[in-house]
Design a protein around this motif. Structure first.
Motif, mmCIF file in Angstrom:
data_model
loop_
_atom_site.group_PDB
_atom_site.id
_atom_site.type_symbol
_atom_site.label_atom_id
_atom_site.label_comp_id
_atom_site.label_asym_id
_atom_site.label_seq_id
_atom_site.Cartn_x
_atom_site.Cartn_y
_atom_site.Cartn_z
ATOM 1 N N GLN A 193 0.857 -1.186 -0.007
ATOM 2 C CA GLN A 193 -0.043 0.011 -0.052
ATOM 3 C C GLN A 193 0.835 1.158 0.097
ATOM 4 O O GLN A 193 0.473 2.215 -0.781
ATOM 5 C CB GLN A 193 -0.876 -0.097 1.426
ATOM 6 C CG GLN A 193 -2.437 0.462 0.959
ATOM 7 C CD GLN A 193 -2.830 -0.399 -0.057
ATOM 8 O OE1 GLN A 193 -2.709 -1.457 -0.246
ATOM 9 N NE2 GLN A 193 -3.435 0.404 -1.075
ATOM 10 N N LYS A 194 1.968 1.280 0.556
ATOM 11 C CA LYS A 194 3.137 2.365 0.731
ATOM 12 C C LYS A 194 3.352 2.760 -0.789
ATOM 13 O O LYS A 194 3.228 3.958 -1.000
ATOM 14 C CB LYS A 194 4.122 1.839 1.459
ATOM 15 C CG LYS A 194 5.198 3.248 1.907
ATOM 16 C CD LYS A 194 6.142 2.525 2.897
ATOM 17 C CE LYS A 194 7.328 2.544 2.235
ATOM 18 N NZ LYS A 194 8.121 1.616 1.849
ATOM 19 N N GLU A 195 3.448 1.810 -1.576
ATOM 20 C CA GLU A 195 3.993 2.258 -2.972
ATOM 21 C C GLU A 195 2.742 2.706 -3.929
ATOM 22 O O GLU A 195 2.938 2.480 -5.040
ATOM 23 C CB GLU A 195 4.759 1.099 -3.737
ATOM 24 C CG GLU A 195 5.964 0.758 -2.820
ATOM 25 C CD GLU A 195 7.080 2.131 -2.704
ATOM 26 O OE1 GLU A 195 6.893 2.799 -3.477
ATOM 27 O OE2 GLU A 195 8.113 1.572 -2.114
ATOM 28 N N GLY A 196 1.522 2.456 -3.368
ATOM 29 C CA GLY A 196 0.314 2.667 -4.139
ATOM 30 C C GLY A 196 -0.606 1.574 -4.410
ATOM 31 O O GLY A 196 -1.716 1.587 -4.727
ATOM 32 N N GLY A 197 -0.242 0.385 -3.901
ATOM 33 C CA GLY A 197 -0.975 -0.716 -3.870
ATOM 34 C C GLY A 197 -0.921 -1.707 -5.326
ATOM 35 O O GLY A 197 -0.021 -1.249 -6.169
ATOM 36 N N PHE A 198 -1.744 -2.683 -5.520
ATOM 37 C CA PHE A 198 -1.457 -3.532 -6.564
ATOM 38 C C PHE A 198 -2.074 -2.607 -7.915
ATOM 39 O O PHE A 198 -1.679 -2.833 -8.807
ATOM 40 C CB PHE A 198 -2.366 -4.647 -6.090
ATOM 41 C CG PHE A 198 -2.110 -5.739 -7.389
ATOM 42 C CD1 PHE A 198 -1.111 -6.259 -7.954
ATOM 43 C CD2 PHE A 198 -3.335 -5.944 -8.001
ATOM 44 C CE1 PHE A 198 -0.778 -7.191 -8.862
ATOM 45 C CE2 PHE A 198 -3.146 -7.021 -9.187
ATOM 46 C CZ PHE A 198 -2.160 -7.389 -9.525
ATOM 47 N N ALA A 199 -3.395 -2.180 -7.607
ATOM 48 C CA ALA A 199 -3.982 -1.490 -8.740
ATOM 49 C C ALA A 199 -4.421 0.075 -8.622
ATOM 50 O O ALA A 199 -5.403 0.520 -8.332
ATOM 51 C CB ALA A 199 -5.477 -2.214 -8.942
ATOM 52 N N PRO A 200 -3.165 0.785 -8.522
ATOM 53 C CA PRO A 200 -3.528 2.299 -7.943
ATOM 54 C C PRO A 200 -4.554 3.115 -9.220
ATOM 55 O O PRO A 200 -4.789 4.027 -8.655
ATOM 56 C CB PRO A 200 -1.973 2.800 -8.323
ATOM 57 C CG PRO A 200 -1.272 1.881 -9.184
ATOM 58 C CD PRO A 200 -1.959 0.439 -8.772
ATOM 59 N N PHE A 201 -4.645 2.382 -10.176
ATOM 60 C CA PHE A 201 -5.527 3.490 -11.350
ATOM 61 C C PHE A 201 -6.734 2.718 -11.299
ATOM 62 O O PHE A 201 -7.674 2.894 -12.163
ATOM 63 C CB PHE A 201 -4.840 3.336 -12.673
ATOM 64 C CG PHE A 201 -3.468 4.162 -12.637
ATOM 65 C CD1 PHE A 201 -3.670 5.644 -12.406
ATOM 66 C CD2 PHE A 201 -2.288 3.472 -12.475
ATOM 67 C CE1 PHE A 201 -2.329 6.528 -12.388
ATOM 68 C CE2 PHE A 201 -1.165 4.159 -12.363
ATOM 69 C CZ PHE A 201 -1.189 5.657 -12.486
ATOM 70 N N GLY A 202 -7.283 1.542 -10.558
ATOM 71 C CA GLY A 202 -8.416 1.068 -10.465
ATOM 72 C C GLY A 202 -8.716 0.212 -11.792
ATOM 73 O O GLY A 202 -7.793 -0.040 -12.745
ATOM 74 N N LEU A 203 -10.010 -0.172 -11.898
ATOM 75 C CA LEU A 203 -10.534 -1.014 -12.967
ATOM 76 C C LEU A 203 -10.431 -0.251 -14.345
ATOM 77 O O LEU A 203 -10.112 -0.978 -15.226
ATOM 78 C CB LEU A 203 -11.935 -1.455 -12.859
ATOM 79 C CG LEU A 203 -12.621 -2.445 -13.790
ATOM 80 C CD1 LEU A 203 -11.820 -3.903 -13.694
ATOM 81 C CD2 LEU A 203 -13.983 -2.412 -13.737
ATOM 82 N N SER A 204 -10.612 1.123 -14.477
ATOM 83 C CA SER A 204 -10.470 1.785 -15.634
ATOM 84 C C SER A 204 -9.178 1.924 -16.030
ATOM 85 O O SER A 204 -8.961 1.579 -17.372
ATOM 86 C CB SER A 204 -10.996 3.088 -15.484
ATOM 87 O OG SER A 204 -10.207 3.782 -14.804
ATOM 88 N N GLY A 205 -8.145 1.735 -15.074
ATOM 89 C CA GLY A 205 -7.041 1.808 -15.906
ATOM 90 C C GLY A 205 -6.532 0.351 -16.056
ATOM 91 O O GLY A 205 -5.823 0.163 -17.057
ATOM 92 N N ILE A 206 -6.894 -0.569 -15.465
ATOM 93 C CA ILE A 206 -6.711 -2.118 -16.032
ATOM 94 C C ILE A 206 -7.188 -2.038 -17.450
ATOM 95 O O ILE A 206 -6.442 -2.696 -18.254
ATOM 96 C CB ILE A 206 -7.332 -3.046 -15.150
ATOM 97 C CG1 ILE A 206 -6.506 -2.793 -13.604
ATOM 98 C CG2 ILE A 206 -7.082 -4.434 -15.559
ATOM 99 C CD1 ILE A 206 -6.913 -3.933 -12.723
#
Ligand SMILES: NC(=[NH2+])NCCC[C@H](N)C(=O)O
Length: 672
Positions: free
Chosen positions: A224-237
């Motif tokens: 989480q410190k680095e922004g987590g696994f999917a920092p841009f959410g589903l739309s980013g994916i």
């Protein structure tokens, strides 16, 4: 009525010409190329064609700018979308082991003009793709030498400042392309051999990256410190998936080389599956390693992999990565140069493109003219164009080809199976040219007088047609027995295959409408919420109903080669996904695309339509007229000529021509 039908006749004839299908020879394995590639060769071609800049560039840029560590999911989605398309290519490649891939598949099931346009797009896509890779290649080498090549060319040779053109002529890129074309023209074995060498090195480097990278992995980089696994959410994916899709482009080289495969029925599906699996594994694992090695937001988008090793204190590993990326780009380049001339060759063979490209060198057994001419075209593009501007163009040709191949699968699957003169089931031509028997009287043209005569006793013809019907394997394209009581009254009168063909059209139209509303409804079109929702519901209903209507019909079942599972669901989903991805492309791409299509249509109407071999086969009027009887309903039935001496009915050979003859006969009747 007579005048109106006469007025429509030319338009109808044109329509029939545009939609004529390619008739396949009985012997599918016959070829003037050389059948020498094994399953391994095809697999390595597939891997070589796919794994390239996607691995060395996209992983870094997509992770940093769009998705974060969840780039893994993006690759998974993109791989899934490509898998759906790959299924369709694998079935066709095994079933019709002829070069030309998407062009050929469209020609045997959808129609000539569509096939031409698909081929035309794939040609451009390959030209830009090859030129872009060559430029990336030379850029990479240049950066190793601190841009000495660029500086030298700009100061000592030339430099210009024209929009759309590159700042300086990239002599190195053009040179690589010329050298590679030269090697390719030595024959398929040489190309395959070179591809083996580079692919093996490239795969070894990937294994190195994975092993060494996992040793350096730090799970904290996903924290989480680095922004987590999917920092841009589903739309980013999702946005990332659209970009990652490019990484999987290239497996169609397997279908393109099916005419040179020793055992295409087995080798093409196996090679497609293995190479796609290998590529997906490589992309997913490498992006895992990359985002675990350094925090994703600190990645260097230009050379993410070597930079990551460098920052962890292993600068020598950067050299290994550089070697791997050069080899990977070599394979992509070779595969592009390999499949492009083969598509051109296939089109020229069919008479749709200039015939000099159909010439095969007797010694090397490859279409040398096509290789050299298009190699020079590609080199010229790499020399002068700013390819960044054109790269977006790449996806549109690919996506369009995938869409048409998926549609072709459905059309073909729900078509009545024909029994050829040898007694083997084979793919069949137009559904709408099916003869039907409605009345017991008919008219026929006699060969000598060319006049229409009342045909007195129709009973023997009736018998003949009945016999023909029993020789045909019944079932495919007809309503499933279970649905007969419910839908029989609605659809029972349609020719086998007709409903499916129509539904494929509605499937495409509803997919396009759905995606347009979804993508532009809120913003550009400014639809009010209720109409936005209503349109989405209507179009998705249309999509689902078309799928269901296809599904209630009997599919072909007796194919001995690989078949796409879950038809029509798989190709239907493929169509929807491809259309969705197409909507993500910029409008400039669409404008360029329109221009390219317009040029293609000029070439087709100026040359292709007149020289089409299929057209020449059709245009033997007396001969043709003698083969058919026209029923008063306007439908056509084949006459005695198509019965072979051994009693077989040659249903395959002339069915496609029925449509053309229909209008000839109609006009004849009108003139009378
Ligand atoms: N036909 C093509 N456009 N081929 C280019 C393939 C690019 C390849 N997938 C890569 O990631 O580098």
């Amino acid at each position: 009525m007579a005048t109106s039908s006469r007025g429509c006749a030319p338009a109808m004839r044109l329509c029939q010409r545009l939609n004529r299908l390619k008739t396949l020879d009985d012997d599918m394995m016959a070829t003037s190329l050389k059948r020498c590639l094994s399953t391994l060769d095809l697999t390595l071609l597939g891997v070589g064609g796919m794994v390239g800049s996607g691995l060395y560039v996209l992983t870094g840029t997509v992770a940093k700018d769009m998705v974060g560590p969840a780039v893994i999911i993006s690759f998974l989605f993109a791989g899934f979308a490509s898998l759906l398309a790959a299924f369709c290519y694998a079935e066709f490649g095994a079933r019709i082991p002829k070069t030309g891939s998407a062009y050929m598949f469209t020609y045997v099931s959808v129609g000539e003009v569509w096939a031409f346009l698909i081929g035309w797009n794939v040609i451009l896509e390959n030209m830009i793709g090859g030129a872009a890779v060559a430029r990336a290649w030379s850029g990479y080498l240049d950066s190793i030498f601190n841009h000495a090549i660029k500086n030298y060319t700009e100061t000592h040779i030339m430099q210009w400042n024209v929009p759309l053109l590159a700042h300086y002529p990239d002599l190195l890129a053009a040179g690589i392309l010329i050298v590679a074309s030269f090697f390719i023209s030595f024959g398929v074995q040489v190309s395959s051999y070179l591809n083996h060498i580079f692919s093996v090195i490239s795969m070894a480097v990937i294994v190195f990256i994975l092993v060494f990278g996992f040793m350096l992995a730090e799970p904290a980089n996903w924290s989480q410190k680095e922004g987590g696994f999917a920092p841009f959410g589903l739309s980013g994916i999702l946005a990332g998936s659209a970009t990652c899709f490019y990484a999987f482009v290239g497996f169609d080289v397997i279908a393109s080389s099916s005419e040179e495969a020793k055992n295409p029925q087995k080798a093409v599906p196996i090679a497609t599956a293995i190479s796609l699996g290998l590529a997906a594994t490589a992309y997913i694992l490498v992006s895992t390693v990359l985002t675990l090695m350094v925090p994703w937001h600190t990645l260097d988008p230009n050379s993410a992999l070597s930079d990551a090793f460098f920052r962890r204190g292993y600068s020598w590993a950067g050299v290994v990565v550089a070697v791997g990326s050069i080899c990977a780009m070599n394979t992509v380049l070779l595969c592009n140069l390999f499949s492009l001339p083969r598509i051109v060759y296939a089109m020229a063979e069919d008479g749709l493109f200039f015939s000099i490209f159909a010439r095969v060198n007797p010694v090397t057994k490859v279409p040398v003219n096509a290789i050299l001419v298009f190699g020079v075209f590609m080199a010229t593009m790499a020399l002068i164009f700013d390819l960044e501007a054109l790269v977006q163009f790449l996806s549109i040709g690919t996506l369009l080809a995938y869409t048409f191949v998926a549609a072709s699968i459905i059309v073909l699957r729900f078509q009545p199976e024909k029994v050829s003169s040898k007694g083997t089931a084979s793919t069949s031509p137009t559904p709408n040219a099916e003869p039907s028997l409605a009345h017991s009287e008919s008219q026929t043209i006699t060969e000598d007088s060319g006049e229409l005569k009342q045909y007195e006793s129709f009973s023997d013809k009736l018998q003949l047609v009945e016999r023909q019907k029993t020789v045909e394997r019944r079932g495919a394209g007809q309503l499933k027995a279970f649905w007969e009581p419910y839908l029989g009254r609605l659809l029972g009168d349609c020719e086998p295959g007709q409903v499916a063909a129509f539904c494929v059209l509605t499937l495409i139209v509803s997919s396009v409408s759905f995606c347009v509303v979804l993508e532009f409804g809120n913003k550009q079109l400014q639809l009010p919420v209720w109409s936005f929702a209503m349109l989405l519901v209507i179009f998705s209903l249309a999509y689902v109903v078309s799928l269901a209507l296809i599904w209630v019909h009997e599919p072909q079942t007796n194919s001995k080669t690989f078949q796409v599972p879950l038809v029509p669901l798989t190709p239907g989903a493929s169509i929807l996904i491809n259309v969705f991805l197409m909507m993500k492309l910029s409008y400039l791409t669409w404008i360029r695309f329109t221009v390219w299509i317009a040029i293609g249509l000029i070439v087709y109407f100026g040359y292709g339509i007149w020289h089409s071999k299929e057209g020449r086969r059709e245009l033997q009027p007396q001969d043709m007229a003698a083969r058919y009887v026209v029923l008063p309903s306007g439908s056509l039935v084949e006459t005695v000529q198509s019965v072979q001496p051994d009693g077989h009915v040659d249903t395959q050979a002339h069915r496609a021509k029925a449509a053309a003859t229909a209008s000839a006969v109609e006009e004849h009747a009108g003139n009378r």
